[in-house]
Design a protein around this motif. Structure first.
Motif, PDB file in Angstrom:
ATOM      1  N   THR A  54      31.347  32.573 -32.014  1.00 16.88           N
ATOM      2  CA  THR A  54      31.008  33.271 -33.256  1.00 16.88           C
ATOM      3  C   THR A  54      29.768  32.670 -33.904  1.00 16.88           C
ATOM      4  OG1 THR A  54      33.382  33.661 -33.576  1.00 16.88           O
ATOM      5  CG2 THR A  54      31.937  34.101 -35.445  1.00 16.88           C
ATOM      6  N   ALA A  55      29.661  31.347 -33.885  1.00 15.26           N
ATOM      7  CA  ALA A  55      28.506  30.681 -34.484  1.00 15.26           C
ATOM      8  C   ALA A  55      27.225  31.062 -33.769  1.00 15.26           C
ATOM      9  CB  ALA A  55      28.703  29.169 -34.460  1.00 15.26           C
ATOM     10  N   ALA A  56      27.270  31.179 -32.451  1.00 11.03           N
ATOM     11  CA  ALA A  56      26.080  31.582 -31.701  1.00 11.03           C
ATOM     12  C   ALA A  56      25.665  33.000 -32.066  1.00 11.03           C
ATOM     13  CB  ALA A  56      26.338  31.463 -30.197  1.00 11.03           C
ATOM     14  N   GLU A  57      26.633  33.891 -32.200  1.00  5.42           N
ATOM     15  CA  GLU A  57      26.328  35.271 -32.565  1.00  5.42           C
ATOM     16  C   GLU A  57      25.730  35.347 -33.970  1.00  5.42           C
ATOM     17  OE1 GLU A  57      25.921  39.237 -31.670  1.00  5.42           O
ATOM     18  OE2 GLU A  57      26.767  37.719 -30.326  1.00  5.42           O
ATOM     19  N   VAL A  58      26.304  34.596 -34.905  1.00  8.76           N
ATOM     20  CA  VAL A  58      25.774  34.578 -36.277  1.00  8.76           C
ATOM     21  C   VAL A  58      24.346  34.038 -36.282  1.00  8.76           C
ATOM     22  CG1 VAL A  58      25.995  33.448 -38.526  1.00  8.76           C
ATOM     23  CG2 VAL A  58      28.015  34.409 -37.414  1.00  8.76           C
ATOM     24  N   ALA A  59      24.119  32.929 -35.574  1.00  7.78           N
ATOM     25  CA  ALA A  59      22.795  32.310 -35.559  1.00  7.78           C
ATOM     26  C   ALA A  59      21.753  33.248 -34.971  1.00  7.78           C
ATOM     27  CB  ALA A  59      22.844  31.011 -34.772  1.00  7.78           C
ATOM     28  N   ALA A  60      22.107  33.969 -33.914  1.00  7.83           N
ATOM     29  CA  ALA A  60      21.150  34.880 -33.285  1.00  7.83           C
ATOM     30  C   ALA A  60      20.860  36.084 -34.174  1.00  7.83           C
ATOM     31  CB  ALA A  60      21.680  35.336 -31.928  1.00  7.83           C
ATOM     32  N   ARG A  61      21.898  36.663 -34.764  1.00  8.14           N
ATOM     33  CA  ARG A  61      21.694  37.864 -35.579  1.00  8.14           C
ATOM     34  C   ARG A  61      20.933  37.554 -36.859  1.00  8.14           C
ATOM     35  NH1 ARG A  61      24.270  42.624 -34.565  1.00  8.14           N
ATOM     36  NH2 ARG A  61      25.446  42.677 -32.607  1.00  8.14           N
ATOM     37  N   VAL A  62      21.275  36.457 -37.516  1.00  5.37           N
ATOM     38  CA  VAL A  62      20.536  36.082 -38.727  1.00  5.37           C
ATOM     39  C   VAL A  62      19.138  35.601 -38.349  1.00  5.37           C
ATOM     40  CG1 VAL A  62      20.465  34.527 -40.712  1.00  5.37           C
ATOM     41  CG2 VAL A  62      22.628  35.577 -40.022  1.00  5.37           C
ATOM     42  N   GLY A  63      19.042  34.869 -37.242  1.00  3.52           N
ATOM     43  CA  GLY A  63      17.743  34.370 -36.814  1.00  3.52           C
ATOM     44  C   GLY A  63      16.747  35.479 -36.550  1.00  3.52           C
ATOM     45  N   ALA A  64      17.183  36.567 -35.934  1.00  2.00           N
ATOM     46  CA  ALA A  64      16.277  37.687 -35.665  1.00  2.00           C
ATOM     47  C   ALA A  64      15.764  38.309 -36.952  1.00  2.00           C
ATOM     48  CB  ALA A  64      16.993  38.737 -34.816  1.00  2.00           C
ATOM     49  N   ARG A  65      16.548  38.225 -37.995  1.00  2.00           N
ATOM     50  CA  ARG A  65      16.173  38.821 -39.276  1.00  2.00           C
ATOM     51  C   ARG A  65      15.413  37.859 -40.179  1.00  2.00           C
ATOM     52  NH1 ARG A  65      20.474  41.315 -37.285  1.00  2.00           N
ATOM     53  NH2 ARG A  65      20.912  43.474 -37.893  1.00  2.00           N
ATOM     54  N   ARG A  66      15.826  36.589 -40.188  1.00  2.00           N
ATOM     55  CA  ARG A  66      15.323  35.654 -41.189  1.00  2.00           C
ATOM     56  C   ARG A  66      14.631  34.426 -40.599  1.00  2.00           C
ATOM     57  NH1 ARG A  66      17.783  36.328 -46.083  1.00  2.00           N
ATOM     58  NH2 ARG A  66      16.022  35.043 -46.784  1.00  2.00           N
ATOM     59  N   GLY A  67      14.586  34.310 -39.285  1.00  5.66           N
ATOM     60  CA  GLY A  67      13.944  33.160 -38.663  1.00  5.66           C
ATOM     61  C   GLY A  67      14.938  32.129 -38.167  1.00  5.66           C
TER      62      GLY A  67
END
Length: 248
Positions: A54-67
């Motif tokens: 779950t943490a990997a998915e959150v990091a990737a999805r937020v990262g694509a949007r916010r860096g």
């Protein structure tokens, strides 16, 4: 010109019952942003596996949007808790590539790594946040080790650092905006690894694998995870690799 970003992932369970490494890739629709995240869960249980996934998915999805930095910090909220409460945790790396510019932002906490291939050489772009790294930077010339059931031993800083390389100084649950490094690179091949990959492969072997397979991200990810060696005690950690190949 919009560049083409190809991503590949590979993972191999170690000698423990569960693979606590997880990775995720997210392409933000309508943009040229592609984010990759790798989380190495601390411990080995079904709950830790769920946390890292779950943490990997959150990091990737937020990262694509916010860096990359905010991707790490968003995943860190999953491990936020009072210091007296034990919760699942892990170390993480995030890379976010902009297909319009070819620039990749990278951020990390703990001892998962990010490498870049310059076309001629492999460069470690992240710095391990471990007690071993800290000791190499600040430890002077010698250190005395105090270990359970063993007499005190004074050794060189490098020998002591090798003992302490497995002790993370930071993880998702203990990181903040002040402790998560953020860098920008323009390498055309970006490689994310858990310590079960880079820590159990000789540096010369890793460089040779990248030299041989840098044009094929799928083969490269598979080769790196397959090359992780079993230690003399019979233990092998989970090994995970994510490759981003930027062409065009």
């Amino acid at each position: 010109m919009t560049l083409t970003i190809t991503t590949a992932t590979a993972t191999r369970r170690g000698t423990r019952p569960h693979n606590a490494d997880n990775s995720a890739v997210h392409r933000l629709p309508g943009t040229g942003m592609v984010a990759a995240a790798l989380v190495d869960g601390i411990g080995n249980s079904p709950d830790v596996v769920l946390f890292s996934r779950t943490a990997a998915e959150v990091a990737a999805r937020v990262g694509a949007r916010r860096g990359a930095l905010l991707g790490i910090l968003a995943a860190a909220e999953m491990a936020a808790a009072p210091t007296t409460v034990q919760v699942d945790d892990g170390v993480a790396v995030v890379a976010v590539t902009n297909a319009e510019s070819g620039t990749t932002s990278i951020a990390w906490t703990g001892d998962a790594r990010i490498y870049g291939w310059t076309g001629t050489s492999l460069i470690q772009r992240s710095t391990d946040q471990t007690m071993g790294t800290w000791l190499r930077e600040w430890g002077g010339t010698a250190v005395t080790l105090h270990r359970d059931n063993r007499p005190d031993e004074t050794v060189t800083v490098e020998a002591g650092a090798r003992v302490l390389d497995d002790y993370a100084r930071s993880a998702l649950g203990r990181c903040s905006i002040a402790t998560v490094p953020l860098c920008y690179v323009r390498d055309r091949v970006i490689i994310l690894t858990s310590d079960g990959a880079h820590g159990q492969i000789r540096r010369t072997t890793l460089e040779a694998l990248v030299q041989d397979h840098h044009a094929d991200p799928y083969a490269l990810a598979d080769a790196i995870t397959a090359a992780a060696m079993t230690g003399p005690d019979g233990y092998r950690d989970d090994a995970t690799c994510v490759v981003l190949s930027i062409t065009g």
